[in-house]
Design a protein around this motif. Structure first.
Motif, PDB file in Angstrom:
ATOM      1  N   ARG A 345     -39.599  20.983 -86.196  1.00 39.80           N
ATOM      2  CA  ARG A 345     -40.811  20.382 -85.657  1.00 39.80           C
ATOM      3  C   ARG A 345     -41.529  19.539 -86.705  1.00 39.80           C
ATOM      4  O   ARG A 345     -42.204  18.567 -86.372  1.00 39.80           O
ATOM      5  CB  ARG A 345     -41.725  21.494 -85.135  1.00 39.80           C
ATOM      6  N   GLU A 346     -41.385  19.938 -87.972  1.00 42.32           N
ATOM      7  CA  GLU A 346     -42.086  19.190 -89.012  1.00 42.32           C
ATOM      8  C   GLU A 346     -41.580  17.758 -89.079  1.00 42.32           C
ATOM      9  O   GLU A 346     -42.359  16.815 -89.288  1.00 42.32           O
ATOM     10  CB  GLU A 346     -41.873  19.864 -90.372  1.00 42.32           C
ATOM     11  N   GLY A 347     -40.265  17.574 -88.894  1.00 36.50           N
ATOM     12  CA  GLY A 347     -39.703  16.226 -88.972  1.00 36.50           C
ATOM     13  C   GLY A 347     -39.991  15.386 -87.754  1.00 36.50           C
ATOM     14  O   GLY A 347     -39.739  14.192 -87.748  1.00 36.50           O
ATOM     15  N   MET A 348     -40.495  16.018 -86.675  1.00 37.82           N
ATOM     16  CA  MET A 348     -40.733  15.289 -85.430  1.00 37.82           C
ATOM     17  C   MET A 348     -42.221  15.055 -85.177  1.00 37.82           C
ATOM     18  O   MET A 348     -42.605  14.642 -84.089  1.00 37.82           O
ATOM     19  CB  MET A 348     -40.132  16.057 -84.244  1.00 37.82           C
ATOM     20  N   ASP A 349     -43.054  15.333 -86.144  1.00 35.33           N
ATOM     21  CA  ASP A 349     -44.489  15.131 -85.932  1.00 35.33           C
ATOM     22  C   ASP A 349     -44.813  13.665 -85.678  1.00 35.33           C
ATOM     23  O   ASP A 349     -45.593  13.333 -84.781  1.00 35.33           O
ATOM     24  CB  ASP A 349     -45.275  15.633 -87.154  1.00 35.33           C
ATOM     25  N   ASN A 350     -44.209  12.799 -86.488  1.00 36.26           N
ATOM     26  CA  ASN A 350     -44.468  11.367 -86.310  1.00 36.26           C
ATOM     27  C   ASN A 350     -43.984  10.882 -84.952  1.00 36.26           C
ATOM     28  O   ASN A 350     -44.630  10.061 -84.305  1.00 36.26           O
ATOM     29  CB  ASN A 350     -43.790  10.560 -87.414  1.00 36.26           C
ATOM     30  N   ASP A 351     -42.816  11.399 -84.530  1.00 31.98           N
ATOM     31  CA  ASP A 351     -42.293  10.996 -83.220  1.00 31.98           C
ATOM     32  C   ASP A 351     -43.228  11.432 -82.096  1.00 31.98           C
ATOM     33  O   ASP A 351     -43.424  10.713 -81.118  1.00 31.98           O
ATOM     34  CB  ASP A 351     -40.896  11.588 -82.994  1.00 31.98           C
ATOM     35  N   GLU A 352     -43.796  12.637 -82.223  1.00 30.33           N
ATOM     36  CA  GLU A 352     -44.690  13.120 -81.178  1.00 30.33           C
ATOM     37  C   GLU A 352     -45.957  12.265 -81.112  1.00 30.33           C
ATOM     38  O   GLU A 352     -46.472  11.993 -80.031  1.00 30.33           O
ATOM     39  CB  GLU A 352     -45.053  14.582 -81.448  1.00 30.33           C
ATOM     40  N   VAL A 353     -46.447  11.878 -82.281  1.00 32.18           N
ATOM     41  CA  VAL A 353     -47.640  11.025 -82.289  1.00 32.18           C
ATOM     42  C   VAL A 353     -47.354   9.705 -81.603  1.00 32.18           C
ATOM     43  O   VAL A 353     -48.163   9.186 -80.824  1.00 32.18           O
ATOM     44  CB  VAL A 353     -48.108  10.795 -83.735  1.00 32.18           C
ATOM     45  N   GLN A 354     -46.149   9.141 -81.881  1.00 31.14           N
ATOM     46  CA  GLN A 354     -45.779   7.879 -81.242  1.00 31.14           C
ATOM     47  C   GLN A 354     -45.583   8.054 -79.752  1.00 31.14           C
ATOM     48  O   GLN A 354     -45.960   7.193 -78.953  1.00 31.14           O
ATOM     49  CB  GLN A 354     -44.510   7.317 -81.878  1.00 31.14           C
ATOM     50  N   LEU A 355     -44.981   9.165 -79.335  1.00 27.35           N
ATOM     51  CA  LEU A 355     -44.769   9.407 -77.914  1.00 27.35           C
ATOM     52  C   LEU A 355     -46.091   9.570 -77.177  1.00 27.35           C
ATOM     53  O   LEU A 355     -46.221   9.203 -76.016  1.00 27.35           O
ATOM     54  CB  LEU A 355     -43.895  10.650 -77.711  1.00 27.35           C
ATOM     55  N   GLN A 356     -47.068  10.146 -77.834  1.00 26.03           N
ATOM     56  CA  GLN A 356     -48.366  10.304 -77.181  1.00 26.03           C
ATOM     57  C   GLN A 356     -49.027   8.958 -76.953  1.00 26.03           C
ATOM     58  O   GLN A 356     -49.777   8.772 -76.009  1.00 26.03           O
ATOM     59  CB  GLN A 356     -49.265  11.194 -78.033  1.00 26.03           C
ATOM     60  N   LYS A 357     -48.747   8.011 -77.849  1.00 27.71           N
ATOM     61  CA  LYS A 357     -49.311   6.680 -77.683  1.00 27.71           C
ATOM     62  C   LYS A 357     -48.606   5.892 -76.604  1.00 27.71           C
ATOM     63  O   LYS A 357     -49.165   4.988 -76.007  1.00 27.71           O
ATOM     64  CB  LYS A 357     -49.246   5.907 -79.013  1.00 27.71           C
ATOM     65  N   GLN A 358     -47.323   6.182 -76.406  1.00 27.07           N
ATOM     66  CA  GLN A 358     -46.546   5.438 -75.414  1.00 27.07           C
ATOM     67  C   GLN A 358     -46.656   6.108 -74.046  1.00 27.07           C
ATOM     68  O   GLN A 358     -46.914   7.315 -73.938  1.00 27.07           O
ATOM     69  CB  GLN A 358     -45.083   5.356 -75.830  1.00 27.07           C
ATOM     70  N   GLU A 359     -46.404   5.350 -73.007  1.00 27.48           N
ATOM     71  CA  GLU A 359     -46.408   5.877 -71.656  1.00 27.48           C
ATOM     72  C   GLU A 359     -45.066   6.521 -71.359  1.00 27.48           C
ATOM     73  O   GLU A 359     -44.018   5.950 -71.698  1.00 27.48           O
ATOM     74  CB  GLU A 359     -46.686   4.756 -70.652  1.00 27.48           C
ATOM     75  N   LYS A 360     -45.096   7.680 -70.736  1.00 24.32           N
ATOM     76  CA  LYS A 360     -43.862   8.367 -70.372  1.00 24.32           C
ATOM     77  C   LYS A 360     -43.428   7.934 -68.981  1.00 24.32           C
ATOM     78  O   LYS A 360     -44.246   7.558 -68.157  1.00 24.32           O
ATOM     79  CB  LYS A 360     -44.079   9.876 -70.409  1.00 24.32           C
ATOM     80  N   ILE A 361     -42.129   8.001 -68.736  1.00 22.92           N
ATOM     81  CA  ILE A 361     -41.613   7.626 -67.423  1.00 22.92           C
ATOM     82  C   ILE A 361     -41.588   8.855 -66.538  1.00 22.92           C
ATOM     83  O   ILE A 361     -41.426   9.990 -66.998  1.00 22.92           O
ATOM     84  CB  ILE A 361     -40.207   7.001 -67.528  1.00 22.92           C
ATOM     85  N   SER A 362     -41.735   8.642 -65.248  1.00 25.11           N
ATOM     86  CA  SER A 362     -41.765   9.742 -64.292  1.00 25.11           C
ATOM     87  C   SER A 362     -40.356  10.128 -63.870  1.00 25.11           C
ATOM     88  O   SER A 362     -39.379   9.471 -64.212  1.00 25.11           O
ATOM     89  CB  SER A 362     -42.588   9.335 -63.067  1.00 25.11           C
ATOM     90  N   GLN A 363     -40.281  11.229 -63.133  1.00 27.40           N
ATOM     91  CA  GLN A 363     -38.987  11.684 -62.635  1.00 27.40           C
ATOM     92  C   GLN A 363     -38.379  10.668 -61.674  1.00 27.40           C
ATOM     93  O   GLN A 363     -37.171  10.440 -61.683  1.00 27.40           O
ATOM     94  CB  GLN A 363     -39.165  13.041 -61.927  1.00 27.40           C
ATOM     95  N   GLU A 364     -39.226  10.052 -60.816  1.00 30.10           N
ATOM     96  CA  GLU A 364     -38.710   9.054 -59.870  1.00 30.10           C
ATOM     97  C   GLU A 364     -38.142   7.846 -60.610  1.00 30.10           C
ATOM     98  O   GLU A 364     -37.083   7.317 -60.247  1.00 30.10           O
ATOM     99  CB  GLU A 364     -39.833   8.616 -58.925  1.00 30.10           C
ATOM    100  N   GLU A 365     -38.835   7.399 -61.656  1.00 35.92           N
ATOM    101  CA  GLU A 365     -38.330   6.259 -62.432  1.00 35.92           C
ATOM    102  C   GLU A 365     -37.037   6.630 -63.149  1.00 35.92           C
ATOM    103  O   GLU A 365     -36.127   5.807 -63.261  1.00 35.92           O
ATOM    104  CB  GLU A 365     -39.386   5.805 -63.438  1.00 35.92           C
ATOM    105  N   ALA A 366     -36.956   7.888 -63.621  1.00 33.53           N
ATOM    106  CA  ALA A 366     -35.724   8.324 -64.276  1.00 33.53           C
ATOM    107  C   ALA A 366     -34.548   8.325 -63.302  1.00 33.53           C
ATOM    108  O   ALA A 366     -33.435   7.906 -63.645  1.00 33.53           O
ATOM    109  CB  ALA A 366     -35.909   9.724 -64.873  1.00 33.53           C
ATOM    110  N   LYS A 367     -34.793   8.773 -62.075  1.00 27.22           N
ATOM    111  CA  LYS A 367     -33.726   8.765 -61.066  1.00 27.22           C
ATOM    112  C   LYS A 367     -33.294   7.338 -60.740  1.00 27.22           C
ATOM    113  O   LYS A 367     -32.100   7.044 -60.595  1.00 27.22           O
ATOM    114  CB  LYS A 367     -34.206   9.464 -59.794  1.00 27.22           C
ATOM    115  N   GLU A 368     -34.282   6.429 -60.629  1.00 24.36           N
ATOM    116  CA  GLU A 368     -33.956   5.033 -60.339  1.00 24.36           C
ATOM    117  C   GLU A 368     -33.144   4.407 -61.472  1.00 24.36           C
ATOM    118  O   GLU A 368     -32.168   3.686 -61.248  1.00 24.36           O
ATOM    119  CB  GLU A 368     -35.240   4.241 -60.111  1.00 24.36           C
ATOM    120  N   LEU A 369     -33.529   4.727 -62.724  1.00 23.89           N
ATOM    121  CA  LEU A 369     -32.771   4.227 -63.866  1.00 23.89           C
ATOM    122  C   LEU A 369     -31.354   4.776 -63.871  1.00 23.89           C
ATOM    123  O   LEU A 369     -30.399   4.062 -64.191  1.00 23.89           O
ATOM    124  CB  LEU A 369     -33.482   4.602 -65.160  1.00 23.89           C
ATOM    125  N   LYS A 370     -31.196   6.045 -63.502  1.00 21.79           N
ATOM    126  CA  LYS A 370     -29.856   6.641 -63.437  1.00 21.79           C
ATOM    127  C   LYS A 370     -28.987   5.914 -62.415  1.00 21.79           C
ATOM    128  O   LYS A 370     -27.807   5.623 -62.669  1.00 21.79           O
ATOM    129  CB  LYS A 370     -29.963   8.132 -63.070  1.00 21.79           C
TER     130      LYS A 370
END
Length: 419
Positions: A345-370
């Motif tokens: 988890r220590e190595g992923m702190d920066n990634d989590e901060v970046q993910l919080q700034k970015q918008e996450k995709i929904s399950q429906e969008e994930a299915k459409e992308l698949k």
């Protein structure tokens, strides 16, 4: 970038309401705006967005003849002394204005685009890739049909060579041979001619893309709206009533010049008579140029004003193959497997901060992308199989051509001996 692209400009006069006088200058059109610059002072007197235009009309009065008016919000702008004529300027301005209203680049669409999620952006990118791959598959399919037609023609040549061999053998027989004239006494069997299926194939041929265009033929004053249709076998220019003006087969096109990202010219050369050339202007042309570049790679030429468009289009696509798939894979992985291990988890702190700034995709969008990724994979596999089949067909064609050439040379030598 769209503001910097210059589509067209015309010398004209603009009625300046503040000083109650006409000012000479140039009316300019960009993909998103209309501008007027005065000749004497170089001052930009008019500059407004196409989406703010509510009406474009051809008007005249007792004092103002052959004028063009543009209603922008509550302000009416008057333009006169348009060159080459008012109709040319009206057709081009109206075309880009209508396409701007219909496209997703208007103000309302821009506001909605700012609120779009990362998943929608990826979906748009993958959908564009899917469409491009489908267009490529259509061209490959038509190319495969041409190879099949060539093989059928070569098989017919071999059959004709067998008939020629029998006839020459009969002619080479001695005159006292009892069966020498048997072949000539019997009526020659007439083979039914193969009916041409060009028209049927054209009717059954799929349309790759069709866009509205402004057509210029011979002179700049001969301008009218119409349509450009791209087939796998060529391109077709028609008027607004779908009446064909001219059809270029792929072999008839001698060169295609890209003047700007929105304007091209298609030419067919002739000896002893004028060339057939059409100049096409369209707001949808940037979507069509990549397909033309794929179909006519050896005949297309980008002029100076279009080189920037080529560089801007190709440079992002170098990273497109990695950025799309890496982003799609990473985002899909994050949605499908949201419960990642706690370790590291220590190595992923920066990634989590970046993910919080970015918008996450929904399950429906994930299915459409698949689903889109599955379609892309299927299209890629089918394209690969078709390419392998065409490689084998090319080898067979090469062998058949060599064999037919040897047979023709052999029969020619036998004919010379008889004469």
């Amino acid at each position: 970038m769209n503001e910097d692209i210059h589509i067209h400009s015309w010398p004209c006069s603009y009625y300046l309401d503040t000083s109650k006088q006409w000012v000479s200058g140039r009316l300019s059109l960009t993909p998103v705006a209309i501008k007027f610059t005065a000749d004497k002072t170089g001052e930009l007197l008019v500059n407004f967005h196409l989406s703010s235009v509510s009406e474009i009309k051809k008007e005249s009065s007792n004092l103002i003849f052959s004028s063009l008016t543009i209603l922008e919000k509550n302000t009416k702008h008057w333009f006169s002394s348009l060159q080459p004529n008012r109709n040319v300027v009206f057709n081009i301005l109206e075309h880009f204005w209508r396409e701007q209203l219909l496209s997703s680049q208007g103000t309302g669409a821009e506001a909605a685009a700012l609120q779009s999620t990362k998943g929608k952006e990826l979906t748009g990118l993958l959908t564009g890739s899917q469409k491009r791959l489908e267009d490529t598959a259509k061209v490959l399919h038509y190319q495969g049909e041409q190879f099949d037609n060539i093989m059928r023609g070569l098989n017919k040549i071999e059959g004709d060579m067998d008939v020629a061999d029998r006839l020459l053998t009969e002619l080479e027989s001695p005159s006292w041979w009892p069966f020498s004239s048997k072949l000539w006494k019997a009526p020659l069997e007439t083979k039914p001619k193969e009916t041409a299926t060009v028209s049927d194939s054209k009717n059954q041929e799929g349309i790759i893309i069709r866009i509205p265009v402004i057509i210029t033929h011979r002179t700049d004053s001969n301008v009218k709206p119409g349509k450009l249709t791209l087939f796998a076998s060529g391109l077709e220019i028609s008027d607004c009533n779908s009446q064909v003006i001219h059809r270029f087969e792929s072999k008839d096109v001698d060169d295609i010049r890209v003047h700007t990202p929105y304007e091209i010219s298609v030419r067919q050369r002739f000896i002893g008579k004028p060339d057939t050339s059409y100049r096409l202007l369209s707001a949808k042309m940037p979507e069509t140029i990549p397909i033309l570049e794929m179909q006519f790679s050896k005949k297309i030429q980008f002029l100076e004003d279009a080189l920037g468009f080529v560089g801007a289009r190709k440079s992002p696509q170098v990273d497109l193959g990695t950025s799309i798939w890496q982003a799609a894979t990473g985002l899909l992985g994050g949605v499908v497997q949201p419960s990642s291990p706690v370790g590291g988890r220590e190595g992923m702190d920066n990634d989590e901060v970046q993910l919080q700034k970015q918008e996450k995709i929904s399950q429906e969008e994930a299915k459409e992308l698949k689903q889109i990724l599955k379609k892309l994979k299927g299209l890629a596999l089918e394209t690969e199989a078709e390419l392998e089949r065409q490689d084998e067909a090319l080898d067979s064609i090469t062998t058949s051509v060599d064999r037919a050439t040897l047979n023709i040379d052999k029969q020619n030598r036998r004919i010379k001996k008889l004469t």
